[in-house]
Design an enzyme around this catalytic site. Structure first.
Site, PDB file in Angstrom:
ATOM      1  CG  HIS A 165      -2.037   0.865   1.263  1.00  0.00           C
ATOM      2  ND1 HIS A 165      -1.954   2.190   0.934  1.00  0.00           N
ATOM      3  CD2 HIS A 165      -3.332   0.647   1.566  1.00  0.00           C
ATOM      4  CE1 HIS A 165      -3.154   2.736   1.053  1.00  0.00           C
ATOM      5  NE2 HIS A 165      -3.993   1.817   1.433  1.00  0.00           N
ATOM      6  CD  GLU A 268      -3.143   1.044  -2.275  1.00  0.00           C
ATOM      7  OE1 GLU A 268      -3.547  -0.038  -1.838  1.00  0.00           O
ATOM      8  OE2 GLU A 268      -3.791   2.093  -2.147  1.00  0.00           O
TER       9      GLU A 268
HETATM   10  C1  BG6 Z   1      -6.924   1.715  -0.282  1.00  0.00           C
HETATM   11  C2  BG6 Z   1      -8.339   1.272  -0.534  1.00  0.00           C
HETATM   12  O1  BG6 Z   1      -6.049   0.721  -0.678  1.00  0.00           O
HETATM   13  O2  BG6 Z   1      -6.763   1.942   1.126  1.00  0.00           O
HETATM   14  C3  BG6 Z   1      -9.309   2.304  -0.013  1.00  0.00           C
HETATM   15  O3  BG6 Z   1      -8.513   1.050  -1.933  1.00  0.00           O
HETATM   16  C4  BG6 Z   1      -9.052   2.587   1.467  1.00  0.00           C
HETATM   17  O4  BG6 Z   1     -10.646   1.847  -0.204  1.00  0.00           O
HETATM   18  C5  BG6 Z   1      -7.591   2.962   1.642  1.00  0.00           C
HETATM   19  O5  BG6 Z   1      -9.894   3.630   1.907  1.00  0.00           O
HETATM   20  C6  BG6 Z   1      -7.189   3.227   3.092  1.00  0.00           C
HETATM   21  O6  BG6 Z   1      -7.502   2.161   3.910  1.00  0.00           O
HETATM   22  P1  BG6 Z   1      -7.207   2.214   5.455  1.00  0.00           P
HETATM   23  O7  BG6 Z   1      -7.815   0.970   6.039  1.00  0.00           O
HETATM   24  O8  BG6 Z   1      -5.715   2.231   5.625  1.00  0.00           O
HETATM   25  O9  BG6 Z   1      -7.842   3.474   5.981  1.00  0.00           O
END
Ligand code: BG6
Length: 310
Positions: A165, A268
């Site tokens: 991510h 990502e």
């Molecule tokens: C992204 C998703 O990878 O991560 C989104 O596609 C999400 O939908 C974002 O809102 C953040 O996620 P988190 O759980 O770290 O707040």
């Protein structure tokens, strides 16, 4: 040698959490926390930070650190019954003192090996035995490389989805474009994961985006016009690429400043559409390589093709 900092150093970070610092002789560096097996910093040889890390990031379990490179495993997003993005990002990893060798031997000294094994509690929510090894390397030119190796040590097969991510630091999201994803199909998380085909040229940003691009090339360029910097992202074993910027929704994310969305972009490398299945004894490998290069101009225009083909 005196006064020279070592290529790998284990020390304490925010809230006394253990972190590993990697340093390359020309001055670039990277930092990762054992909490989450989470890269939080990647700096070039001018000391400029290349990853986004929220000023409101909470370095405390059970919250994952907002920014850097959280690992989404064994589930990406809400594509399953587990909590959003699985649990590897909010578990404590360990230093892997004895990692199995890689096929190619490198003379590079700035690397570390981390390992995550499920606890009894983890096995209750996802009943599969595995070893997740993560090698993080800072290359001689300052490139950042992450290699995940997940081995099934169970007696039954299991399937998982995955993402690196990656939060990139950008000068102004409105001035950024992505090359390499145009004309591809994507699932739109903002439209109940419906499938669409991207139309037109490069991807630019003027509102919230949350898309999973499918069957993406191994090389994607993220061009920051204002910074005159291009991130080149190379990946292996990860067919999809998620692109996320929350825009105004940042206001509803407690560990993200209201305006911080302007300075971040998540691209990502992921395996989401088709889960990865491992039989007992099998290993999966997924690789991310990031480099940051000065953007090249020709006739006043950026020339992403040169970046993508070069
Ligand atoms: C992204 C998703 O990878 O991560 C989104 O596609 C999400 O939908 C974002 O809102 C953040 O996620 P988190 O759980 O770290 O707040």
């Amino acid at each position: 040698m005196s006064g020279e900092k070592p290529p790998v150093e284990i020390c304490k970070g925010v809230n006394g959490l253990d972190k590993v610092v990697l340093r390359e002789v020309r001055g670039s560096s990277a930092e990762m926390y054992l909490y989450g097996g989470h890269v939080t910093s990647w700096r070039n040889d001018h000391g400029e930070e290349l990853l986004f890390l929220s000023t409101k990031a909470i370095f405390k379990p059970p919250k994952a650190i907002r920014g850097g490179i959280p690992i989404c495993f064994p589930q990406f997003g809400s594509h399953g019954n587990l909590d959003q993005h699985g649990f590897a990002r909010n578990r404590f990893w360990s230093i892997d003192a004895n990692p199995p060798p890689f096929p190619t031997v490198s003379t590079n000294k700035a690397f570390t090996d981390l390992i995550f094994k499920p606890s009894e509690e983890d096995l209750k929510i996802w009943p599969h035995s595995y070893e997740f090894r993560l090698r993080i390397t800072l290359g001689p030119g300052g490139d950042l490389m992450l290699t995940s190796r997940i081995r099934n040590i169970d007696t039954k097969p299991f399937s998982f989805t995955f993402a690196y991510h990656t939060y990139l630091s950008v000068s102004d999201i409105s001035e950024v474009r992505i090359e390499g994803l145009e004309t591809l199909d994507y699932l739109d998380n903002l439209k109940a994961k419906e499938r669409f085909t991207e139309q037109g040229d490069a991807i630019t940003f003027e509102a919230e985006v949350d898309k999973i691009y499918l069957g993406t090339p191994t090389k994607i360029a993220i061009i920051d016009h204002e910074k005159k910097r291009t991130f080149v992202l190379r990946k292996d074993g990860l067919p999809d690429a998620v692109v996320w910027n929350p825009w105004e929704k940042a206001k509803s994310i407690a560990d993200l400043g209201d305006d911080e969305y302007k300075h971040m972009l998540c691209v990502e490398p992921a395996a989401v559409e088709k889960a990865i299945t491992l039989k007992p004894g099998e290993e999966w490998k997924g690789r991310l390589e990031l480099s940051a290069v000065p953007s090249s101009y020709r006739s006043g225009q950026l020339d992403p093709q040169r970046v993508l083909q070069g």
